[in-house]
Design an enzyme around this catalytic site. Structure first.
Site, PDB file in Angstrom:
ATOM      1  N   TYR A  31      -4.341   1.109  16.123  1.00 33.86           N
ATOM      2  CA  TYR A  31      -3.085   1.121  16.852  1.00 33.86           C
ATOM      3  C   TYR A  31      -3.221   0.895  18.363  1.00 33.86           C
ATOM      4  CZ  TYR A  31      -0.779   3.049  12.699  1.00 33.86           C
ATOM      5  OH  TYR A  31      -0.270   3.227  11.425  1.00 33.86           O
ATOM      6  N   ASN A  86      -7.431   1.501  10.032  1.00 41.78           N
ATOM      7  CA  ASN A  86      -6.153   1.618  10.720  1.00 41.78           C
ATOM      8  C   ASN A  86      -6.405   1.505  12.218  1.00 41.78           C
ATOM      9  OD1 ASN A  86      -5.147   2.185   8.189  1.00 41.78           O
ATOM     10  ND2 ASN A  86      -4.842   4.367   8.560  1.00 41.78           N
ATOM     11  N   GLU A 118      -7.548   8.386   6.507  1.00 39.56           N
ATOM     12  CA  GLU A 118      -7.881   8.980   7.799  1.00 39.56           C
ATOM     13  C   GLU A 118      -8.393  10.426   7.705  1.00 39.56           C
ATOM     14  OE1 GLU A 118      -4.873   8.573  10.761  1.00 39.56           O
ATOM     15  OE2 GLU A 118      -4.561   6.435  10.386  1.00 39.56           O
ATOM     16  N   GLU A 155      -3.338  -0.277   8.270  1.00 41.27           N
ATOM     17  CA  GLU A 155      -2.219   0.140   9.120  1.00 41.27           C
ATOM     18  C   GLU A 155      -2.377  -0.506  10.481  1.00 41.27           C
ATOM     19  OE1 GLU A 155      -1.393   4.325   9.510  1.00 41.27           O
ATOM     20  OE2 GLU A 155      -1.831   4.723   7.398  1.00 41.27           O
ATOM     21  N   ARG A 196       0.850  -1.184   0.000  1.00 42.47           N
ATOM     22  CA  ARG A 196       0.000   0.000   0.000  1.00 42.47           C
ATOM     23  C   ARG A 196       0.890   1.240   0.000  1.00 42.47           C
ATOM     24  NH1 ARG A 196      -2.903   3.100   4.904  1.00 42.47           N
ATOM     25  NH2 ARG A 196      -3.957   4.661   3.627  1.00 42.47           N
ATOM     26  N   HIS A 219      -2.910  10.915   0.989  1.00 45.59           N
ATOM     27  CA  HIS A 219      -2.392  10.630   2.324  1.00 45.59           C
ATOM     28  C   HIS A 219      -1.725  11.889   2.862  1.00 45.59           C
ATOM     29  CE1 HIS A 219      -0.992   7.132   5.063  1.00 45.59           C
ATOM     30  NE2 HIS A 219      -0.761   8.271   5.715  1.00 45.59           N
TER      31      HIS A 219
END
Length: 456
Positions: free
Chosen positions: A306, A304, A177, A365, A88, A132
């Site tokens: 985290y 994504n 995002e 991600e 990606r 991005h």
């Protein structure tokens, strides 16, 4: 698993994923490419932002970064050595349209042409993100994401890139995002372009929704047969205490950070509870909160993930945010202070699958920064990162077991890179980069990941 045996447990973990699962790694253009003045590229908002004193840690910029623009062939060879089946990456808008509009810079497009061909020659599937965060500065000078004209400009950009690459690229992500680049870029000022104001952030978010909605049919027209999605980021949110006020704060935080972006993607308009909250706080003056009409269906949702965040109620600041605060991480944490909570990934995946029923979900991600210790020859025995990835992949497999339509996983990130306002201190890569020499060395986590994906 011991660091001495990379194959411990790998085969059994790999067997838990579907046969045609997309195993990859992710990057973004401004974070790795460098070459900001080469071949007609125009300045981006991150060039401007990072050059301003005090904006990034240590005054770091992405002017050189990983020098990927000149070292891309070797980087593709490295991906092949790591056994990646997918990659990606994002398109630098100012490299393709230096002023954000008008005819394309053919030299810039040629770079991505070669990149896509090189990936396919090595058996690596390209997954392209159109935006991005590196908006052309010329567009920001005309209002950026606050100006309604950004919608037409983004659709034009999508058409240019889609026409050039759409005969070979099957997977497209419109925006990465939107929450981050609107709320941090136009709300808190912590990211480029560094503007502040919650009303501005919500306006930018609205235009991001409209831009996505405009780009999806354009991509489907110029690149028939493409699979098109959008990338949203989510944290696992829990109350910081047993207080009812904190439980209510979690609902508001979820609305502000998640549902405000997911709901319009799936044609639901903005969440009514947050609209009412913002109205009571006087935050919607001049802000468009009508439903995004006719949101086009997406083929997959990119996520994504985290960390976990513990949320508490906070006194609302006039004209600012959802009246919440995030507590300091409890327990295990990364170098960026994020709380490590692998099961939160399973929870988030199941929640999204239940609430929005996307046809497919891709983790685009997932990764962590740790204080890597560099040994002889640049080797990094990053056991904390390897363990982070393994635990999150177990959680992803658990989600698949209960029916979540997960079809891919991309580790963040392939390389240590320019990590936005954190500069070069936060290293997320499964490959170590010596920025003085640009030498690349796979870390323990990268070697472990290779042992996993080559068994899948």
């Amino acid at each position: 698993m011991s660091t001495g045996r990379l194959d411990d447990g790998v085969a059994s973990l790999a067997a838990r994923f579907p046969r045609r699962f997309a195993w990859g790694a992710a990057t973004s253009s401004y974070q790795i490419e460098g070459g900001v003045r080469l071949d007609g590229r125009g300045p981006s908002i991150w060039d401007t932002f990072s050059a301003a004193p005090g904006r990034t840690r240590g005054g770091a910029t992405g002017a050189v970064a990983c020098d990927h623009y000149r070292r891309w062939v070797a980087d593709l060879d490295l991906m092949a050595e790591l056994g990646l089946g997918a990659y990606r990456f994002s398109i630098a808008w100012p490299r393709v349209q230096p002023t954000g509009s008008g005819v394309a810079n053919e030299v810039g497009l040629d770079f991505y042409d070669r990149l896509v061909d090189g990936l396919l020659e090595r058996g690596i599937e390209p997954w392209v993100t159109l935006f991005h965060w590196d908006l052309p500065q010329a567009l920001e000078d005309r209002g950026g994401w606050l100006a309604p004209g950004i919608v037409e400009r983004f659709a034009e950009f999508a058409a240019i890139v889609g026409k050039r690459l759409g005969d070979r690229v099957r997977h497209w992500i419109t925006l990465n995002e939107p929450r981050t680049f609107t709320l941090l870029g136009y709300g808190t000022g912590g990211h480029a372009p560094g503007r502040r104001g919650w009303g501005a952030a919500l306006t930018a978010a609205h235009h991001a929704h409209l831009a996505h909605a405009a780009a999806v049919p354009v991509l489907r027209d110029v690149a028939p047969g493409s699979s098109v999605g959008i990338c949203h980021d989510m944290a696992h949110l829990v109350p910081g205490s047993d207080d009812e006020a904190d439980a209510a704060a979690v609902v508001r935080q979820d609305g502000a950070m998640h549902r405000w972006f997911l709901d319009p993607t799936f044609g639901r308009g903005y969440p009514e509870d947050l609209v009412a909250w913002y109205e009571r706080q006087g935050m919607l003056s001049g802000v468009e909160v009508a439903a995004v009409d006719d949101a086009p269906p997406i083929d997959f949702l990119a996520l994504n993930y985290y960390r976990r965040e513990r949320i508490v109620a906070a006194a609302p600041r006039p004209g600012w945010g959802p009246g919440t605060a995030v507590l300091e991480a409890d327990g295990e944490r990364t170098a960026t202070g994020w709380e490590v909570w692998p099961d939160g990934l399973r929870t988030v995946l199941c929640r999204v699958a239940d609430d929005y029923t996307p046809a497919e979900i891709v983790i685009t991600e997932n990764g962590a920064a740790f204080p890597d210790a560099v040994g002889e020859h640049g080797n990094v025995a990053d056991e904390p990162r390897r363990r982070y990835l393994e635990r999150h992949l177990i959680a992803a497999a658990d989600a698949i077991d209960v029916g979540v339509p997960l079809v891919g996983y991309f580790v963040w990130s392939l390389l240590d890179n320019f990590e936005w306002a954190l500069g070069y201190d936060a290293r997320f890569g499964i490959v170590h980069v010596d920025f003085a020499t640009q030498r690349r060395t796979p870390k323990l986590s990268g070697r472990w990941y290779r042992s996993l994906v080559t068994r899948a």
